[in-house]
Design an enzyme around this catalytic site. Structure first.
Site, PDB file in Angstrom:
ATOM      1  N   SER A 311       0.823  -1.211   0.000  1.00  0.00           N
ATOM      2  CA  SER A 311       0.000   0.000   0.000  1.00  0.00           C
ATOM      3  C   SER A 311       0.859   1.264   0.000  1.00  0.00           C
ATOM      4  O   SER A 311       1.592   1.516  -0.944  1.00  0.00           O
ATOM      5  CB  SER A 311      -0.965  -0.047   1.190  1.00  0.00           C
ATOM      6  N   ASP A 322      11.130   4.928  -9.494  1.00  0.00           N
ATOM      7  CA  ASP A 322      10.843   5.488 -10.820  1.00  0.00           C
ATOM      8  C   ASP A 322      11.520   6.833 -11.046  1.00  0.00           C
ATOM      9  O   ASP A 322      11.817   7.197 -12.191  1.00  0.00           O
ATOM     10  CB  ASP A 322       9.330   5.633 -11.019  1.00  0.00           C
ATOM     11  N   LYS A 336      -0.782  -4.004  -3.407  1.00  0.00           N
ATOM     12  CA  LYS A 336      -2.080  -3.389  -3.070  1.00  0.00           C
ATOM     13  C   LYS A 336      -2.080  -1.966  -3.627  1.00  0.00           C
ATOM     14  O   LYS A 336      -1.503  -1.059  -3.044  1.00  0.00           O
ATOM     15  CB  LYS A 336      -2.334  -3.367  -1.566  1.00  0.00           C
TER      16      LYS A 336
END
Length: 412
Positions: A311, A322, A336
């Site tokens: 999460s 990224d 999740k």
């Protein structure tokens, strides 16, 4: 002839009057129980991420729920739970008043129980461990992420909602609870008796590691994204910086998530610029949270992840990966990628509703897929004292990675 036409017209007008009159009949007063169902339906209708409502007529579901005889509040709760179950989304759920209070405490203070973060597996519906809380009774007996909980005392978890399961595991300090657990890796079934204790929710542990490597490394373990997590991580970075840290390891292993905003704010402590996360609502509208030029350090960073990283932890890990701010070491994360909001209901209960999904800055949808680390290192069973030591292969891989970065920098 004219008379006949007039009579036909008159009959039609009278029939229309009767029909229209049927729509204007005074409505019956609705009860408090029906009001609670109606308010629940309205919140979901306005906020739920899937505008098809699991490919069903959501208005019809409301009418069916509201027309059944409801003698008391417990029957109303059952009707609401049945209505929400039709969405086939275990994360959209009713929280009865005591459950709602417990959830609010778990993001801001402390609670008593065994210290397990749990979820219903989206594919199998089985009660699954996301992660044990560091130092809790569950962690001390070696319960691991993705273990299945089959029974709580004599209650089969197949018959329990997520919140009912959590309620059965909570209890007074010193009392015991018996869990029947199926191990994720071996499928071996074990019966484990645990003694409930106070679960401290201090989310951050920080320490300067300068003896085991040539580079002073600031080690920060973040166990949960609670209300005070951002402040605690910021304090840890500043303290480690003053102590001479030249690189950092952020340990998100077995961190089940928590508050979305805490995940965003902690990402901003490490990122000077770039998108942190994209959110996608039911209309497909893309929103984003971005860095705001408030990073506390640009020193090299490695993030540790495993199957219990979920999460908000995945939001943070994905943002750092990224944006090329950090490399990830460990195992693929839990997966999740859904965002829930909490809504108050008039009787003190609450409603958790899935309102959006999120994507990483590179537009990776990680729900049920997880995030793949840059360097895969399998998890090894460790005692609490072995975490972040030479006995911890994931930690040691992170140290080696940081040391090699400094060696390359010196060589150039």
């Amino acid at each position: 002839m004219h008379k006949r036409v007039f009579q036909i017209v008159l009959v039609i007008v009278l029939q229309l009057t009767v029909i229209v009159g049927g729509w204007t009949a005074p409505a019956l007063a609705i009860t408090d129980e029906q009001k609670l169902i109606s308010e629940t339906w309205r919140i979901v209708n306005r906020a739920y991420v899937d505008e098809t409502f699991n490919h069903q007529n959501w208005w019809f579901i409301r009418e069916k729920a509201i027309r059944q005889p409801l003698e008391n509040r417990e029957e109303t709760y059952q009707a609401i739970e049945k209505m929400l179950a039709s969405l086939d989304d275990p994360f959209t759920r009713l929280l009865k008043p005591n459950q709602y209070r417990s959830l609010q405490v778990s993001t801001s203070g402390e609670l008593t129980g065994v210290g397990l973060q749990i979820a219903l597996d989206a594919e199998t519906g089985q009660l699954t461990v996301i992660a044990p809380i560091d130092g809790s009774p569950a962690a001390q007996v070696g319960i691991q992420p993705r273990d299945r909980i089959l029974k709580i005392d004599d209650f089969s978890t197949a018959e329990l909602t997520l919140d009912e399961a959590a309620t059965h595991m909570r209890g007074p300090i010193g009392s015991t609870v018996r869990l029947t657990v199926e191990r994720f890796d071996t499928h071996k079934i074990e019966e484990i008796e645990l003694q409930r204790d106070r679960i401290a929710l201090n989310p951050v542990f920080a320490q300067l590691h300068s003896k085991s490597s040539a580079v002073p490394i600031g080690y920060i373990r973040l166990s949960q994204f609670s209300a005070n997590a951002t402040e605690e991580v910021a304090n840890a970075i500043q303290t480690l910086n003053r102590q001479g840290a030249k690189a950092y390891i952020l340990d998100l292993r077995n961190n089940p998530g928590g508050l979305l905003q805490a995940g965003v704010e902690i990402a901003r402590l490490w990122l000077e610029e770039g998108t942190i996360v994209y959110t996608v609502n039911r209309q497909g509208v893309l929103g984003s949270f971005d860095a705001v030029g408030s990073s506390l350090t640009q020193d090299p960073l490695v993030v540790l992840v495993n199957q219990g990283t979920a999460s908000a932890s995945e939001i943070l890990a994905g943002a750092l990966q990224d944006n090329l701010r950090a490399q990830l070491v460990g195992e693929k994360t839990f997966g999740k990628g859904l965002i829930q909001s909490l809504f108050d209901l008039p009787d003190g209960s609450g409603l958790a509703v899935t309102v959006a999904k999120y994507e990483t800055p590179a537009h990776h949808d990680i729900n049920k897929l997880g995030i793949k680390p840059d360097q895969i290192v399998p998890t090894k069973a460790l005692t609490r004292s072995q975490i972040a030591t030479e006995a911890d292969p994931q930690y040691q891989a992170a140290v080696d990675l940081l040391v090699s970065q400094f060696a390359l920098a010196d060589a150039s």
